[in-house]
Write an enzyme that holds these catalytic residues in place. Structure first.
Site, mmCIF file in Angstrom:
data_model
loop_
_atom_site.group_PDB
_atom_site.id
_atom_site.type_symbol
_atom_site.label_atom_id
_atom_site.label_comp_id
_atom_site.label_asym_id
_atom_site.label_seq_id
_atom_site.Cartn_x
_atom_site.Cartn_y
_atom_site.Cartn_z
ATOM 1 N N LYS A 1 -78.004 38.869 -2.522
ATOM 2 C CA LYS A 1 -76.869 39.407 -3.276
ATOM 3 C C LYS A 1 -76.048 40.453 -2.512
ATOM 4 O O LYS A 1 -74.843 40.581 -2.738
ATOM 5 C CB LYS A 1 -77.341 39.987 -4.609
ATOM 6 C CG LYS A 1 -77.786 38.935 -5.615
ATOM 7 C CD LYS A 1 -78.101 39.575 -6.955
ATOM 8 C CE LYS A 1 -78.491 38.540 -7.986
ATOM 9 N NZ LYS A 1 -78.686 39.138 -9.321
ATOM 10 N N GLY B 1 -82.277 47.575 -7.490
ATOM 11 C CA GLY B 1 -80.948 46.991 -7.594
ATOM 12 C C GLY B 1 -80.486 46.757 -9.017
ATOM 13 O O GLY B 1 -79.339 47.056 -9.374
#
Length: 287
Positions: free
Chosen positions: A70, A133
Site C-alpha cells: 500500500k 498503518g
C-alpha cells in the site's frame, strides 16, 4: 459473458489467495450489468512497479492494492489523491492520463460503515487501539471528522507519540493524544467510542485481546473492531458484556470496495445493491 468489451480490474498483494474482493466486484458488475471482471494477482515485493506498468499497458481499468504494497506502490503512480497522500497508503488505482492515480478508499469506506451502523464521529471522544498503518489511517479519519479527542493507545508509547504528532500536524488540529496501552487506567472518566485497529484477536487467535481489564470496557459505549473474522471478537464480547454496542469490520471491507468500484466506473452504487453484496459477503466470511 466475457468478450472483447470486457474490462479487467484486480487486486495486487502478497498474499491474495484469501481475498473476498472478487466476490464484491464481480457481484457488483453482475447486478449493475457492467462488462467487467475482477481477479487477484499475487505480486512479489520487487515486482510492484512492473505490475503497475504492465497493468496500465494491458488497459486494466483499475486495481486494488493490499498488504504489503500500500505504501510501496505510491512511487509507481502519476498522481496521488490528497487523502491517500496524508495517510501514506494507497489501496485503489484508477487510470489517469499516462498512468494510474492512487486513492485510499479504506477510510471513506470505514466512515460509510460507521454511518451505516449509526455511529457518529462529530464531537466524539475516541479511543484507538494500536498505532500501525490501520490505526494511523483511523486517526486521520477521526481528525478530519471533527472528533473532540482521540486517545491513541499502543504498546510502544513512542510509536503512538510519533503517529499522534504526524496526524496533529497534517490535520492542523491538536486532537490526538498518545498513550501507552499499559496506562489505559489513566483514561479520563467518560464514555468512549473505541476502535480496535490491531490484528490481535484475528482468526485463529480468537481468544486474544489487546486490553482485558474489565474497568476499561465499562468506559466504552461503542466498540468497532476492524477485524471481521471471527465475527464476534473477544474485544467485541467484552464491550457487550459491559453494556456497550459492538460491530465488526465487514462493512468497512464492503464499502471500501464499493467506493473503488464507483471510482473505476464513474457510477454511484445504490445502497440496496451494496446490501445485496453485503449479504453474500457475510455468508462467505463465515466459511
Amino acid at each position: 459473458m466475457i468478450d472483447g468489451h470486457t474490462r479487467t480490474c484486480g487486486l495486487i498483494g502478497n498474499p491474495v489467495e484469501h481475498t473476498l474482493s472478487p466476490l464484491i466486484h464481480n457481484t457488483l458488475a453482475e447486478l449493475l450489468s457492467h462488462p467487467l471482471v475482477y481477479v487477484p494477482f499475487h505480486v512479489e515485493d520487487e515486482n510492484v512497479h512492473k505490475a503497475v506498468e504492465g497493468a496500465y499497458a494491458l488497459n486494466v481499468l483499475g486495481l486494488n492494492v493490499t498488504v504489503p504494497h500500500k505504501s510501496r506502490v505510491m512511487k509507481s503512480l502519476v498522481q496521488v489523491d490528497e487523502l491517500a497522500e496524508k495517510i501514506g497508503a494507497v489501496n485503489t488505482l484508477v487510470r489517469f492520463g499516462n498512468g494510474f492515480k492512487g486513492y485510499n478508499t479504506d477510510m471513506p469506506g470505514l466512515y460509510r460503515a460507521f454511518l451505516s451502523e449509526g455511529i457518529m464521529l462529530d464531537g466524539q471522544e475516541v479511543v484507538i487501539l494500536g498505532a500501525g498503518g490501520a490505526a494511523r489511517a483511523v486517526a486521520f479519519l477521526c481528525a478530519s471528522k471533527n472528533v473532540k479527542k482521540v486517545y491513541l493507545m499502543n504498546r510502544s508509547a513512542d510509536k503512538a507519540a510519533e503517529v499522534a504528532k504526524e496526524v496533529n500536524s497534517k490535520s492542523g488540529r491538536e486532537c490526538v493524544c498518545p498513550m501507552a496501552l499499559s496506562d489505559h487506567g489513566k483514561l479520563p472518566e467518560g464514555r468512549f467510542l473505541a476502535i480496535q485497529a490491531t490484528s490481535v484477536g484475528l482468526y485463529p487467535n480468537v481468544d486474544e485481546v489487546v486490553i482485558d481489564d474489565e474497568d476499561f470496557y465499562r468506559k466504552i459505549h461503542t466498540g468497532y473492531d476492524l477485524i471481521y473474522k471471527p465475527r464476534d471478537t473477544r474485544f467485541m464480547q467484552l464491550v457487550k458484556s459491559h453494556g456497550g454496542r459492538a460491530c465488526h469490520g465487514l462493512k468497512m471491507l464492503l464499502y471500501q470496495g464499493v467506493i473503488a468500484y464507483e471510482l473505476w466506473n464513474g457510477v454511484s452504487v445504490p445502497e440496496e445493491i451494496a446490501m445485496q453484496v453485503y449479504g453474500l459477503l457475510d455468508e462467505a466470511a463465515e466459511r
